[in-house]
Write a protein that holds these residues in place. Structure first.
Motif, PDB file in Angstrom:
ATOM      1  N   ALA A  16      -9.223   6.425  -1.576  1.00  0.00           N
ATOM      2  CA  ALA A  16      -9.493   5.327  -2.443  1.00  0.00           C
ATOM      3  C   ALA A  16     -10.896   5.134  -3.117  1.00  0.00           C
ATOM      4  O   ALA A  16     -11.027   4.826  -4.274  1.00  0.00           O
ATOM      5  CB  ALA A  16      -9.093   3.840  -1.663  1.00  0.00           C
TER       6      ALA A  16
ATOM      7  N   LEU B  26      -8.018  -0.962  -0.834  1.00  0.00           N
ATOM      8  CA  LEU B  26      -6.649  -0.424  -0.972  1.00  0.00           C
ATOM      9  C   LEU B  26      -6.353   0.537   0.383  1.00  0.00           C
ATOM     10  O   LEU B  26      -5.256   0.642   0.649  1.00  0.00           O
ATOM     11  CB  LEU B  26      -6.587   0.623  -2.158  1.00  0.00           C
ATOM     12  CG  LEU B  26      -6.620  -0.007  -3.563  1.00  0.00           C
ATOM     13  CD1 LEU B  26      -6.580   1.242  -4.864  1.00  0.00           C
ATOM     14  CD2 LEU B  26      -5.333  -0.779  -3.604  1.00  0.00           C
ATOM     15  N   ALA B  27      -7.353   0.946   1.053  1.00  0.00           N
ATOM     16  CA  ALA B  27      -7.022   1.665   2.225  1.00  0.00           C
ATOM     17  C   ALA B  27      -6.681   0.881   3.355  1.00  0.00           C
ATOM     18  O   ALA B  27      -6.309   1.532   4.516  1.00  0.00           O
ATOM     19  CB  ALA B  27      -8.283   2.677   2.579  1.00  0.00           C
TER      20      ALA B  27
ATOM     21  N   THR C 161       3.162   5.233   0.786  1.00  0.00           N
ATOM     22  CA  THR C 161       1.853   5.431   0.316  1.00  0.00           C
ATOM     23  C   THR C 161       1.307   6.623   0.149  1.00  0.00           C
ATOM     24  O   THR C 161       0.524   6.900  -0.764  1.00  0.00           O
ATOM     25  CB  THR C 161       0.903   4.388   1.070  1.00  0.00           C
ATOM     26  OG1 THR C 161       1.010   4.842   2.626  1.00  0.00           O
ATOM     27  CG2 THR C 161       1.343   3.012   1.055  1.00  0.00           C
TER      28      THR C 161
ATOM     29  N   ILE D 166      -3.870  -0.457   3.407  1.00  0.00           N
ATOM     30  CA  ILE D 166      -2.761   0.044   3.467  1.00  0.00           C
ATOM     31  C   ILE D 166      -2.565   1.352   4.067  1.00  0.00           C
ATOM     32  O   ILE D 166      -3.118   2.267   3.535  1.00  0.00           O
ATOM     33  CB  ILE D 166      -1.700   0.012   2.052  1.00  0.00           C
ATOM     34  CG1 ILE D 166      -2.040  -1.448   1.737  1.00  0.00           C
ATOM     35  CG2 ILE D 166      -0.469   0.316   2.274  1.00  0.00           C
ATOM     36  CD1 ILE D 166      -1.691  -1.420  -0.054  1.00  0.00           C
TER      37      ILE D 166
ATOM     38  N   ARG E 261      -0.006  15.613  -0.138  1.00  0.00           N
ATOM     39  CA  ARG E 261       0.471  14.220   0.141  1.00  0.00           C
ATOM     40  C   ARG E 261       1.909  14.106  -0.194  1.00  0.00           C
ATOM     41  O   ARG E 261       2.733  13.301   0.569  1.00  0.00           O
ATOM     42  CB  ARG E 261      -0.624  13.084  -0.626  1.00  0.00           C
ATOM     43  CG  ARG E 261      -1.724  12.941  -0.175  1.00  0.00           C
ATOM     44  CD  ARG E 261      -2.482  12.057  -0.867  1.00  0.00           C
ATOM     45  NE  ARG E 261      -1.911  10.673  -0.733  1.00  0.00           N
ATOM     46  CZ  ARG E 261      -2.489   9.490  -0.208  1.00  0.00           C
ATOM     47  NH1 ARG E 261      -3.742   9.663   0.396  1.00  0.00           N
ATOM     48  NH2 ARG E 261      -2.064   8.327  -0.181  1.00  0.00           N
TER      49      ARG E 261
ATOM     50  N   MET F 151      -2.877   5.002   2.318  1.00  0.00           N
ATOM     51  CA  MET F 151      -3.385   5.159   0.908  1.00  0.00           C
ATOM     52  C   MET F 151      -4.823   5.978   1.425  1.00  0.00           C
ATOM     53  O   MET F 151      -5.324   6.777   0.258  1.00  0.00           O
ATOM     54  CB  MET F 151      -4.136   3.927   0.546  1.00  0.00           C
ATOM     55  CG  MET F 151      -2.854   2.911  -0.033  1.00  0.00           C
ATOM     56  SD  MET F 151      -1.720   3.647  -1.442  1.00  0.00           S
ATOM     57  CE  MET F 151      -3.197   3.814  -2.735  1.00  0.00           C
ATOM     58  N   SER F 152      -5.359   5.958   2.506  1.00  0.00           N
ATOM     59  CA  SER F 152      -6.534   6.893   2.651  1.00  0.00           C
ATOM     60  C   SER F 152      -7.848   6.104   2.145  1.00  0.00           C
ATOM     61  O   SER F 152      -8.238   5.817   0.843  1.00  0.00           O
ATOM     62  CB  SER F 152      -6.727   8.248   2.086  1.00  0.00           C
ATOM     63  OG  SER F 152      -7.643   8.945   2.120  1.00  0.00           O
TER      64      SER F 152
ATOM     65  N   GLY G 184      -0.189   7.660  -3.447  1.00  0.00           N
ATOM     66  CA  GLY G 184      -1.455   7.985  -3.632  1.00  0.00           C
ATOM     67  C   GLY G 184      -1.675   9.355  -4.040  1.00  0.00           C
ATOM     68  O   GLY G 184      -2.591   9.606  -4.896  1.00  0.00           O
TER      69      GLY G 184
ATOM     70  N   SER H 193      -5.355  10.351   4.229  1.00  0.00           N
ATOM     71  CA  SER H 193      -5.182   9.457   5.015  1.00  0.00           C
ATOM     72  C   SER H 193      -5.003   9.743   6.575  1.00  0.00           C
ATOM     73  O   SER H 193      -4.045  10.225   7.196  1.00  0.00           O
ATOM     74  CB  SER H 193      -4.010   8.265   4.597  1.00  0.00           C
ATOM     75  OG  SER H 193      -3.543   7.553   5.810  1.00  0.00           O
TER      76      SER H 193
END
Length: 266
Positions: free
Chosen positions: A165, A154-155, A114, A157, A252, A160-161, A118, A23
Motif C-alpha cells: 500500500a 488500506l493495509a 485482497t 485489510i 499475489r 492488502m500489504s 492488490g 502481505s
C-alpha cells in the motif's frame, strides 16, 4: 507439528514477506489455517516488529545520522516529520477498528480476495504510474509523507500489504521505486512499534503469566523473523530496481486464486 516448530516456520514466513508487497499478515493467517499447531491470537502482529528491527540494523547509519542532526539539519527534520506524520493515520484508524479487523477481517477468504485485488492494483500502478519526480527518500516532503501514510490505511485489510500500500501509493504520487521502498521501510518502524505496544498491553496478562507459553512462542517468532528479514531487505531492493513490482503482483494473484479455491465456503 509442535507449537514451537509452528512459531519458527511462521517467523521465517514473516521475515520473508514483511517488506515484500505480498502481505506478511495475510500469509501468516493463511499458514495458520493450513498448518497444524496453534499460536496466540496476537502472534501475527507482535512478531512483525522483529522483522522491522532488521531495518534499524541495516539502515542504522542513516537513521542515527538523521537523529543526531535533527537540531541542525532541515533535511533531517523533514525526513523525521514525514515518517512520523505518515504513521498516524493508520495507527489511529487501526486502534478505532481493532476489534472489527481482528474479529471479522482476519479470515483466509478475505486475505485471498485482497491478495488478488492488490495484485491487480500493482499491475495497474506499474502500467499507469506517473513519471517519478522524487528520486531520493530525503526529498519526500511532510505533505507527501502524510499522503503515503493515508495510503497505508488500506493495509488494515489483511492481504492488502502494508509495504504494498505504501510503495504503490508513493509511486502513484510521483516517487521512484527505490525511495518508495525505502520510505516504506522507515515508516514500518513507528508503525510496528505502535502495533507491538498496543497488542502487548492488550494481552499483558497472558504474556506475563508465570511460565507463559504465549510469551515463549512470540519470542521465538520475533527472533526468527528478525534474522530472516536481515537477508531479505537488500535482496528486495535489488529485485525492485531490476524488475519492478510486477513479479510480486503475479505471485499475489496466483496464490490468492489458489487459496480462494481452498477456503471458499462450499
Amino acid at each position: 507439528m509442535s507449537d514451537h516448530l509452528l512459531a519458527i516456520l511462521l517467523g521465517i514466513l514473516e521475515g520473508l514477506t514483511e517488506f515484500l508487497p505480498i502481505s506478511s499478515t495475510g500469509h501468516l493467517i493463511l499458514a495458520e489455517h493450513l498448518l497444524p499447531g496453534q499460536v496466540p491470537d496476537m502472534f501475527e502482529t507482535m512478531i512483525q516488529l522483529g522483522a522491522v528491527l532488521a531495518v534499524v540494523v541495516l539502515y542504522f547509519e542513516k537513521l542515527w545520522g538523521a537523529f543526531v542532526t535533527l537540531p541542525s539539519s532541515a533535511a533531517s527534520r523533514q525526513f523525521a516529520a514525514a515518517v512520523i506524520l505518515a504513521f498516524f493515520p493508520s495507527m489511529a484508524l487501526g486502534a478505532l477498528l481493532h476489534d472489527f479487523i481482528k474479529g471479522v477481517l482476519f479470515s483466509p477468504v478475505v486475505v485471498s480476495v485482497t491478495l488478488v485485488v492488490g495484485g491487480v492494483l500493482i499491475l495497474l500502478a506499474e502500467r499507469f504510474r506517473p513519471a517519478p519526480r522524487v528520486l531520493d527518500v530525503d526529498d519526500i516532503s511532510v505533505g507527501l509523507g502524510l499522503k503515503i501514510g493515508l495510503c497505508q490505511c488500506l493495509a488494515l485489510i489483511p492481504g492488502m500489504s502494508r509495504s504494498g500500500a505504501t510503495i504503490i501509493g508513493a509511486m502513484m504520487l510521483g516517487v521512484d521505486r527505490k525511495p518508495a521502498a525505502e520510505f516504506s521501510f522507515f515508516l514500518s518502524i513507528p508503525t510496528m512499534i505502535g502495533v507491538f505496544a498496543y497488542e502487548g498491553w492488550s494481552n499483558r496478562d497472558a504474556l506475563l503469566a508465570q511460565g507463559s507459553q504465549d510469551l515463549i512462542l512470540v519470542a521465538i517468532g520475533f527472533i526468527v523473523a528478525f534474522i530472516t528479514a536481515i537477508f531479505v531487505i537488500k535482496l528486495f531492493i535489488g529485485i525492485v530496481q531490476r524488475m519492478g513490482f510486477a513479479p510480486f503482483a503475479y505471485y499475489r494473484i496466483v496464490v490468492g486464486l489458489i487459496m480462494l479455491a481452498i477456503f471458499w465456503p462450499a
